[in-house]
Design an enzyme around this catalytic site. Structure first.
Site, PDB file in Angstrom:
ATOM      1  N   ASP A  95      26.364  -5.092  71.978  1.00 20.29           N
ATOM      2  CA  ASP A  95      27.557  -5.932  71.902  1.00 20.29           C
ATOM      3  C   ASP A  95      28.768  -5.016  71.734  1.00 20.29           C
ATOM      4  O   ASP A  95      28.708  -4.031  70.983  1.00 20.29           O
ATOM      5  CB  ASP A  95      27.465  -6.892  70.721  1.00 20.29           C
ATOM      6  CG  ASP A  95      26.382  -7.953  70.910  1.00 20.29           C
ATOM      7  OD1 ASP A  95      25.837  -8.048  72.026  1.00 20.29           O
ATOM      8  OD2 ASP A  95      26.090  -8.675  69.938  1.00 20.29           O
TER       9      ASP A  95
ATOM     10  N   ASP B 214      24.105 -21.071  73.879  1.00 19.10           N
ATOM     11  CA  ASP B 214      24.354 -20.676  72.492  1.00 19.10           C
ATOM     12  C   ASP B 214      24.569 -21.934  71.665  1.00 19.10           C
ATOM     13  O   ASP B 214      25.504 -22.697  71.933  1.00 19.10           O
ATOM     14  CB  ASP B 214      25.589 -19.774  72.408  1.00 19.10           C
ATOM     15  CG  ASP B 214      25.455 -18.539  73.291  1.00 19.10           C
ATOM     16  OD1 ASP B 214      24.327 -18.050  73.455  1.00 19.10           O
ATOM     17  OD2 ASP B 214      26.479 -18.077  73.824  1.00 19.10           O
TER      18      ASP B 214
END
Length: 239
Positions: free
Chosen positions: A8, A129
């Site tokens: 990330d 998500d």
């Protein structure tokens, strides 16, 4: 099953968040490229990269770094975060990235998903998500009324071949993936499911493998040294 180690990115740096909270950022290495090389040396099947600045702003903030990294390794790279248009999708797929993940765009623009799948097929994945079963967007800062199973079925009907499921409440916690939600998802759709969030150790990899899902994304567990990537990959390759 395959293991997809994750990188990330915020401000060009490899980071980890806790439950998607940008205020709980931890820098996990000096260089995105160095971490990608480490994952390549472990013979990862795929590297999962997310432009967290992009996810939040809707712009490709770390795109140049991501493409340069993807071109520097022999492992396929999938990318999510800030990919909102067909131009964004093409930008990545024409510069060394193997698969693009649509998240917020898939929530708001079914036509884009359909067009992207028609043009690029299996190179398009959708990020699912969830918080309390409902899909979130814009770097997990935007709520919706889209129930995760309904959304997954809709994406399958549009031709999407891979979905990446994250239970936000488990992400970065090392407390284990949400197996119940994953089981329900597996029963609801027949496309490839990648699990993300909460994976701590080999027991969690084993549990996901028993569910017979496509992939497991591992991030914090690698950086916190609770999971050995080589061991996880070896386990997944066992018959």
């Amino acid at each position: 099953m395959i293991v997809l180690p994750a990188i990330d990115i915020i401000d060009q740096k490899p980071v980890r968040l806790y439950q998607g909270d940008y205020g709980k950022k931890e820098i996990v290495g000096e260089s995105v490229a160095e971490i990608a090389k480490m994952f390549e040396q472990a013979h990862a099947d795929y590297i999962h990269m997310v432009d967290l600045d992009g996810a939040k702003t809707g712009k490709k903030k770390n795109a140049a770094l991501i493409c340069k990294t993807a071109q520097s390794v022999r492992v396929p790279v999938e990318v999510g975060g800030g990919i909102r248009t067909m131009d964004d999708i093409s930008f990545y797929l024409e510069r060394g990235v193997s698969r693009v993940i649509l998240g917020t765009a898939a929530m708001h623009d079914e036509e884009l998903v359909k067009s992207a799948v028609n043009r690029y097929g299996e190179k398009i994945a959708v990020g699912l998500d969830c918080k309390n079963g409902y899909v979130q967007g814009s770097g997990w800062l935007e709520d919706s009324q889209l129930y995760y199973l309904d959304f997954a079925k809709k994406m399958e009907s549009l031709g999407v071949q891979t979905i990446i499921f994250t239970d936000i409440q488990t992400d970065g916690t090392l407390q284990g993936p949400n197996l119940d939600m994953l089981k329900q998802l597996k029963e609801a759709v027949s496309i490839q499911i990648t699990a993300s969030g909460g994976i701590r150790d080999l027991s969690h990899i084993r549990a996901l493998k028993e569910l017979n899902i496509y992939g497991a994304i591992v991030g914090k567990s690698i950086y916190a040294h609770t999971l050995d990537l080589n061991e996880a990959i070896a386990l997944c390759k066992e018959g």
